[in-house]
Write a protein that holds these residues in place. Structure first.
Motif, PDB file in Angstrom:
ATOM      1  N   LEU A   1       0.901  -1.247   0.033  1.00 25.60           N
ATOM      2  CA  LEU A   1      -0.186   0.089   0.064  1.00 25.60           C
ATOM      3  C   LEU A   1       0.840   1.458   0.146  1.00 25.60           C
ATOM      4  O   LEU A   1       0.633   2.318  -0.646  1.00 25.60           O
ATOM      5  CB  LEU A   1      -0.795   0.292   1.072  1.00 25.60           C
ATOM      6  CG  LEU A   1      -1.948  -1.157   1.277  1.00 25.60           C
ATOM      7  CD1 LEU A   1      -2.684  -0.945   2.457  1.00 25.60           C
ATOM      8  CD2 LEU A   1      -2.753  -1.401   0.070  1.00 25.60           C
TER       9      LEU A   1
ATOM     10  N   PHE B   1       2.027   1.587  -3.533  1.00 23.86           N
ATOM     11  CA  PHE B   1       1.037   2.331  -4.414  1.00 23.86           C
ATOM     12  C   PHE B   1       0.985   3.671  -4.234  1.00 23.86           C
ATOM     13  O   PHE B   1       0.670   4.396  -5.147  1.00 23.86           O
ATOM     14  CB  PHE B   1      -0.301   1.491  -4.194  1.00 23.86           C
ATOM     15  CG  PHE B   1      -0.403  -0.004  -5.066  1.00 23.86           C
ATOM     16  CD1 PHE B   1       0.243  -0.838  -4.859  1.00 23.86           C
ATOM     17  CD2 PHE B   1      -1.194   0.348  -6.186  1.00 23.86           C
ATOM     18  CE1 PHE B   1       0.209  -2.055  -5.693  1.00 23.86           C
ATOM     19  CE2 PHE B   1      -1.499  -0.640  -7.019  1.00 23.86           C
ATOM     20  CZ  PHE B   1      -0.657  -1.848  -6.849  1.00 23.86           C
TER      21      PHE B   1
ATOM     22  N   PHE C   1       2.174   5.126  -7.396  1.00 28.25           N
ATOM     23  CA  PHE C   1       0.946   5.222  -8.265  1.00 28.25           C
ATOM     24  C   PHE C   1      -0.047   6.154  -7.802  1.00 28.25           C
ATOM     25  O   PHE C   1      -1.165   6.223  -8.299  1.00 28.25           O
ATOM     26  CB  PHE C   1       0.268   3.841  -8.355  1.00 28.25           C
ATOM     27  CG  PHE C   1       1.552   2.816  -9.035  1.00 28.25           C
ATOM     28  CD1 PHE C   1       1.555   1.661  -8.113  1.00 28.25           C
ATOM     29  CD2 PHE C   1       2.096   3.065 -10.256  1.00 28.25           C
ATOM     30  CE1 PHE C   1       2.576   0.492  -8.705  1.00 28.25           C
ATOM     31  CE2 PHE C   1       2.942   1.907 -10.613  1.00 28.25           C
ATOM     32  CZ  PHE C   1       3.212   0.965  -9.857  1.00 28.25           C
ATOM     33  N   ASP C   2       0.465   6.786  -7.075  1.00 27.76           N
ATOM     34  CA  ASP C   2      -0.919   8.309  -6.539  1.00 27.76           C
ATOM     35  C   ASP C   2      -2.125   7.586  -5.782  1.00 27.76           C
ATOM     36  O   ASP C   2      -3.087   8.311  -6.134  1.00 27.76           O
ATOM     37  CB  ASP C   2      -0.812   9.191  -7.609  1.00 27.76           C
ATOM     38  CG  ASP C   2       0.505   9.669  -7.906  1.00 27.76           C
ATOM     39  OD1 ASP C   2       0.627  10.069  -9.117  1.00 27.76           O
ATOM     40  OD2 ASP C   2       1.270  10.241  -7.066  1.00 27.76           O
ATOM     41  N   THR C   3      -1.998   6.559  -5.303  1.00 29.66           N
ATOM     42  CA  THR C   3      -3.286   6.031  -4.671  1.00 29.66           C
ATOM     43  C   THR C   3      -3.538   6.846  -3.291  1.00 29.66           C
ATOM     44  O   THR C   3      -2.868   7.697  -2.683  1.00 29.66           O
ATOM     45  CB  THR C   3      -3.356   4.464  -4.190  1.00 29.66           C
ATOM     46  OG1 THR C   3      -2.034   4.342  -3.690  1.00 29.66           O
ATOM     47  CG2 THR C   3      -3.512   3.753  -5.715  1.00 29.66           C
ATOM     48  N   GLN C   4      -4.756   6.628  -2.687  1.00 33.07           N
ATOM     49  CA  GLN C   4      -5.138   7.393  -1.399  1.00 33.07           C
ATOM     50  C   GLN C   4      -5.090   6.695  -0.200  1.00 33.07           C
ATOM     51  O   GLN C   4      -6.084   7.094   0.740  1.00 33.07           O
ATOM     52  CB  GLN C   4      -6.272   7.944  -1.944  1.00 33.07           C
ATOM     53  CG  GLN C   4      -6.343   8.892  -3.307  1.00 33.07           C
ATOM     54  CD  GLN C   4      -5.930  10.108  -3.224  1.00 33.07           C
ATOM     55  OE1 GLN C   4      -5.426  10.519  -2.185  1.00 33.07           O
ATOM     56  NE2 GLN C   4      -5.845  10.777  -4.292  1.00 33.07           N
TER      57      GLN C   4
ATOM     58  N   MET D   1      -8.262   4.310  -9.269  1.00 28.78           N
ATOM     59  CA  MET D   1      -7.589   4.049  -8.047  1.00 28.78           C
ATOM     60  C   MET D   1      -7.059   5.179  -7.277  1.00 28.78           C
ATOM     61  O   MET D   1      -6.818   5.165  -5.937  1.00 28.78           O
ATOM     62  CB  MET D   1      -6.813   2.765  -7.796  1.00 28.78           C
ATOM     63  CG  MET D   1      -5.525   3.060  -8.729  1.00 28.78           C
ATOM     64  SD  MET D   1      -4.538   1.281  -8.054  1.00 28.78           S
ATOM     65  CE  MET D   1      -3.084   1.540  -9.357  1.00 28.78           C
ATOM     66  N   GLN D   2      -6.924   6.183  -8.132  1.00 25.52           N
ATOM     67  CA  GLN D   2      -6.370   7.506  -7.381  1.00 25.52           C
ATOM     68  C   GLN D   2      -7.534   8.340  -6.867  1.00 25.52           C
ATOM     69  O   GLN D   2      -7.211   9.373  -6.231  1.00 25.52           O
ATOM     70  CB  GLN D   2      -5.536   8.327  -8.563  1.00 25.52           C
ATOM     71  CG  GLN D   2      -4.359   7.623  -8.831  1.00 25.52           C
ATOM     72  CD  GLN D   2      -4.294   6.634  -9.863  1.00 25.52           C
ATOM     73  OE1 GLN D   2      -5.366   6.278 -10.364  1.00 25.52           O
ATOM     74  NE2 GLN D   2      -3.044   5.951 -10.198  1.00 25.52           N
TER      75      GLN D   2
ATOM     76  N   SER E   1     -10.008   8.068  -4.672  1.00 27.03           N
ATOM     77  CA  SER E   1     -10.476   8.308  -3.280  1.00 27.03           C
ATOM     78  C   SER E   1     -10.033   6.840  -2.578  1.00 27.03           C
ATOM     79  O   SER E   1      -9.417   5.973  -3.229  1.00 27.03           O
ATOM     80  CB  SER E   1     -12.094   8.374  -2.938  1.00 27.03           C
ATOM     81  OG  SER E   1     -12.518   7.075  -3.313  1.00 27.03           O
ATOM     82  N   ALA E   2     -10.037   6.847  -1.198  1.00 28.72           N
ATOM     83  CA  ALA E   2      -9.282   5.809  -0.498  1.00 28.72           C
ATOM     84  C   ALA E   2     -10.325   4.556  -0.670  1.00 28.72           C
ATOM     85  O   ALA E   2      -9.656   3.638  -0.659  1.00 28.72           O
ATOM     86  CB  ALA E   2      -9.456   6.139   0.976  1.00 28.72           C
TER      87      ALA E   2
ATOM     88  N   SER F   1      -9.029   3.463  -4.019  1.00 30.66           N
ATOM     89  CA  SER F   1      -7.926   2.384  -3.840  1.00 30.66           C
ATOM     90  C   SER F   1      -7.673   1.217  -3.183  1.00 30.66           C
ATOM     91  O   SER F   1      -7.349   0.251  -3.894  1.00 30.66           O
ATOM     92  CB  SER F   1      -6.678   3.514  -2.887  1.00 30.66           C
ATOM     93  OG  SER F   1      -6.844   4.593  -3.502  1.00 30.66           O
TER      94      SER F   1
END
Lengths: 648, 99, 204
Positions: free
Chosen positions: A246, A249, A253-256, C129-130, C132-133, C136
């Motif tokens: 996580l 990522f 990959f700019d996930t949140q 997937m970028q 929101s939480a 993701s």
């Protein structure tokens, strides 16, 4: 990317390190070429699947990492000796404490313990190797290349600098731009996969490959601790795998997941990290307890007191270790209900540990104690670890922890349990099993010098830190002001650290000196040991036992010596022995992991994909593998046995 | 060791396992989308159905208790389940203070 | 320890007749325990984050019952046919084994196809997937499961090739049994994805 972004520039110490690295690499290539040892290296070490050799390689890496982690520590202590010193600026200090922590726990303590585990456990259970020798080799090489990836960060790209716990949001791209924390996420991931495989390997080995007659309750205590540690590894490491993934990522990959916007929850990182992190510290301490059990009973010449209680307490500790993790962040805000529950479980875990301390004391009582170096380390462990342990109970009180948390009190606590627990055990285990590994003993006089220097130095360094913490000195601070009254104790702590460094130097000299002049172990049983590893030659023949021993009782070898004078092998009982073949694939696959990992660190995705493809290729070839090993014939066994007895 | 299990003439275990899994799947779907139960009760029931279906498949499809290591394998699954509950419920409970 | 006392004879299924087979199968069960811990962590992350949708779409806005049902039925049936494959294997019938493995594999491919279409659909709606939480954690949880399934398909292909090359031996039987454990396990995980991601998402 500019060269100055790829290589770390502008720092004289780093340039010196660059030169040292290049010279060392040239030196190694030169020595191997001059002595014509490339083939030997490949055949004997890089492709081996022999648990004894793999164990030795782990320990060599661990000692090298102890050096690097120790240098980090001395640099920190140098900077903190006096107020407002300009030796290390804040950025460098952060990088150094990050690498110090990560290296000491993951690349020093873990491999040291896994190395001893590898060498000793199959011998102790009367087996010829682990359940999955190929996987074992892969575990080592994954660890090695993961460690390599982490270690080059300080000269290429930049060290991670967010602490070994890498909390968010600091560890996010926003606040830690650059590749440093990418190294953290990816190198630890690679090594972690290796460790998970080790856990599976040893769990199956211990459950299914014990010699006939060795029931679970007749196993040596070290093997018991490794069995339980393997369970911890199997269930804890996947949590780290996910957490690091996580993190990767989010950073790549700019996930949140752990961001501060779009629904991300930074504090979730701390939760996931410590769900792994707490079992991790038990993973490094339970084997230490096992080592102490072996050493104490051998050198008190008495059976370990309270075997069943010892087994019960390690099972209890393992079970509880999964339900205490919030004590690492009592102050994060989960509230009184959560904090109270975890406070109670944390205090509960002290109980089985206390049971063990009493059992060791009772083992010593009325024993005929021999003060060898290994025994000295074990005796020193008891009071020193207890100090660490009781301060742990202090920290466990959530309300009180609001004062202690992340102060030098905490630093003192965990160094007391980790050093007096794990590191002392590693030194004890090293001295104890050294003859089994290499065929000669470590020098006792030098060993005792190391012991006294290091043990006294350790107390001089860390005991003052309890008081510094109570005086308000916070963790991870790169400098402090004059006039706070912290200076005298900081000076004392630095003196202690220097003593520890001197102890380490003596240890290194001991290793060199003993290789040249050390007393050879002729019998395979230099300490009049109690467990089966002492029934083999030193070092053991590659197949360990010519016949599988039959076990009657606890302390199997002791009983054999009493009843029949030792481990008797009748030539009629000999049968051909099946051995697994060597393989170069674990090495190459780990290289592929390194390449893929390096690509990910720098976001060079073509390189990462290329590395990944080679990994898949390795798996495909493995699937089609038709090599089922080879047999050692009876004549060869007879020859090997005679040579072992003669050369011994 | 369950040596008989492979002498069965017809894969009864698998068929029963399959049918029951289908039943539980559709039942959970109905509970969630059409039953009109209060939210908490709904969640408890569908999670229960999931656990039952998982156990069913462990025994019927995967022969978890088979072989010399059957007891170890079963204990392993039970312990894994315990860890899973601790990690999932523990994380949700601990992190609920975050607004 | 009782290992030596057992007689491993013709009454044992093929995959258990060698020491290596027994060790590998136990080792794989333990690996599945580790996988449970892995997926548990992914589920924990999802359940903590799934209502944190930022300015992006919610689960209710995205999930379609029809798609989920198709995926579920494809995977569940493939787990059933995988069981039939092992059943055939235990009766020594290589042709039956290969047939049911092929069916399993094709159903698996069907599952992945639908899942990829589902993901692409979400991305086209602006839910990446970028975003929101919630998204993701959704993509990483369900995507990890999908990646596992894809790997399983590849693995099954390799084993089918070996079955064709070498026939049914204790070694190939062990490999089939292990991949079947892996495949069944993935359906067990899907049961929880179906329940805790899709059903939960559609009601909360």
């Amino acid at each position: 990317m500019k060269w100055s972004e790829f290589f770390v520039t502008g720092e004289p110490l780093i340039y010196a390190a660059d030169v040292a690295i290049v010279l060392t690499m040239i030196g190694i290539v030169f020595v191997l070429t001059y002595f014509k040892k490339w083939k030997w290296l490949w055949n004997e070490w890089l492709t081996t699947v022999d648990h004894k050799k793999i164990g030795v390689m782990y320990i060599i890496c661990a000692v090298l990492m102890l050096f690097r982690g120790g240098v980090d520590a001395l640099l920190m202590r140098a900077q903190l000796t006096a107020p407002n010193m300009k030796f290390l600026d804040a950025q460098h200090y952060n990088e150094i404490f990050t690498t110090h922590g990560t290296i000491m726990i993951l690349f020093m303590a873990m491999p040291f313990i896994i190395g001893l585990m590898n060498i000793v456990v199959p011998l102790q259970i009367g087996a010829r190797d682990v359940a999955f020798p190929y996987l074992n080799a892969l575990s080592f090489w994954l660890f090695f290349f993961g460690a390599m990836l982490f270690n080059i960060s300080f000269v290429i790209g930049g060290s991670p600098d967010a602490g070994w716990t890498a909390y968010f949001p600091l560890a996010s791209n926003e606040f830690s731009h650059g590749v440093g924390n990418n190294y953290y996420a990816i190198a630890l991931q690679i090594s972690g996969i290796g460790t998970l495989m080790t856990g599976i390997n040893f769990l199956v080995t211990i459950l299914k490959m014990r010699a006939p007659g060795m029931t679970l309750m007749r196993m040596p205590m070290f093997t018991w601790t490794i069995l339980i540690t393997s369970v911890l590894i199997v269930f804890a490491f996947p949590v780290l795998t996910v957490a690091l993934a996580l993190m990767t990522f989010d950073r790549l990959f700019d996930t949140q997941f752990f961001t501060m916007a779009n629904g991300g929850m930074s504090m979730l990182w701390a939760n996931l990290f410590w769900i792994w992190g707490h079992p991790e510290v038990y993973i490094v301490i339970l084997p230490a307890f096992g080592i102490f059990s072996e050493v104490v009973s051998t050198f008190a010449q008495k059976r370990l007191f309270g075997y069943k209680a010892m087994v019960g307490s390690i099972v209890g500790i393992a079970f509880l270790s999964f339900i205490v993790w919030v004590h690492h962040f009592f102050t994060m805000g989960a509230g009184p209900a959560v904090n109270s529950v975890f406070s109670i479980t944390t205090m509960a875990i002290a109980i089985p540990t206390g049971v063990k301390i009493f059992n060791w004391l009772f083992t010593l009582r009325k024993g005929k104690i021999r003060f060898t170096t290994a025994m000295l380390w074990s005796l020193a462990f008891i009071p020193n670890f207890v100090i660490g342990g009781v301060t742990g109970v202090m920290l466990a009180m959530a309300a009180a922890d609001y004062q202690y948390h992340n102060s030098y009190f905490l630093i003192a606590h965990f160094h007391y349990v980790l050093i007096a627990g794990t590191v002392f055990a590693c030194f004890a285990g090293l001295h104890y099993w050294y003859p089994k590994m290499f065929g000669h003993l470590l020098n006792e006089r030098l060993g005792k010098w190391t012991f006294w220097l290091f043990m006294i130095g350790f107390n001089v360094c860390f005991f003052p830190m309890y008081f510094l913490g109570l005086m308000g000195m916070t963790r991870r601070m790169y400098t402090y002001s004059d006039g706070l009254g912290w200076t005298p104790l900081n000076v004392v702590a630095t003196v202690g650290a220097v003593l520890m460094g001197l102890g380490f130097i003596v240890l290194c000299y001991n290793i060199y000196y003993s290789a040249r002049y050390g007393e050879r172990d002729m019998t395979g049983d230099p300490w009049n040991g109690r467990t089966l590893e002492w029934a083999t030659a030193s070092p053991p023949v590659h197949y360990n036992f010519p016949v599988v021993p039959i076990v009657d009782d606890l302390d199997a070898y002791w009983v054999m010596k009493k009843k029949q004078g030792g481990f008797e092998v009748k030539e009629e009982e000999l049968k051909p022995i099946h051995m697994p073949s060597h393989s170069g694939r674990p090495f190459w696959m780990a290289v592929a992991f390194f390449v893929a990992g390096f690509g990910l660190v720098f976001k060079w995705f073509t390189l990462a994909i290329a590395g990944a493809l080679f990994i898949v290729l390795g798996l495909v070839f493995r699937s089609f593998e038709n090599d089922d090993g080879y047999y050692i014939g009876i004549d060869e066994i007879k020859r090997a046995e005679r040579a072992a007895r003669k050369g011994a | 060791m369950g040596a008989n299990s492979h002498r069965e003439s017809f894969p009864w275990k698998h068929i029963i396992g399959f049918v029951l899994s289908l039943v539980l799947t559709f039942a959970a779907l109905w509970v969630a989308l059409s039953s009109g139960l209060p939210l908490k009760a709904m969640i408890v029931i569908i999670v229960l159905f999931a656990m039952i279906q998982a156990s069913l498949q462990l025994f019927m499809f995967m022969h978890v208790a088979e072989s010399d290591s059957g007891k170890v394998q079963t204990f392993n699954m039970v312990y894994s389940f315990f860890i899973a509950v601790v990690v999932v419920a523990g994380s949700v409970w601990v992190m609920q203070f975050v607004l | 320890m009782g290992e030596a006392a057992h007689r491993y004879d013709e009454t044992m299924p093929l995959e258990y007749r060698t020491e290596e087979g027994r060790l590998n199968i136990l080792g794989f069960w333990i690996f599945l325990g580790a996988e449970i811990a892995l997926f548990a962590t992914l589920f924990a992350t999802y359940l903590v984050l799934f209502q944190r949708t930022g300015s992006g779409p919610t689960a209710q806005e995205l999930f379609q019952v029809k798609d989920v049902l198709v995926e579920t039925l494809l995977l569940l049936t493939s787990s059933f046919t995988c069981g039939l494959a092992v059943f055939e294997m235990r009766r020594g019938r290589l042709a039956g084994l290969l047939t049911w493995l092929l069916v399993t594999l094709l159903l698996g491919v069907g599952f992945i196809t639908f899942e990829i279409r589902e993901f692409i659909h979400y991305v086209h709606e602006g839910a990446t997937m970028q975003t929101s939480a919630f998204l993701s954690s959704f993509f990483v949880l369900v995507g990890t499961h999908g990646a596992h399934v894809s790997l399983g398909i590849g693995w099954m292909v390799l084993i089918m090739i070996q079955l064709l090359q070498r026939g049914l031996t204790p070694k190939t039987a062990r490999k089939v049994f292990i991949v079947s454990l892996y495949w069944h396990f993935l359906d067990v995980v899907w049961i929880f994805i179906f329940t805790l991601v899709y059903l939960l998402g559609m009601v909360v």
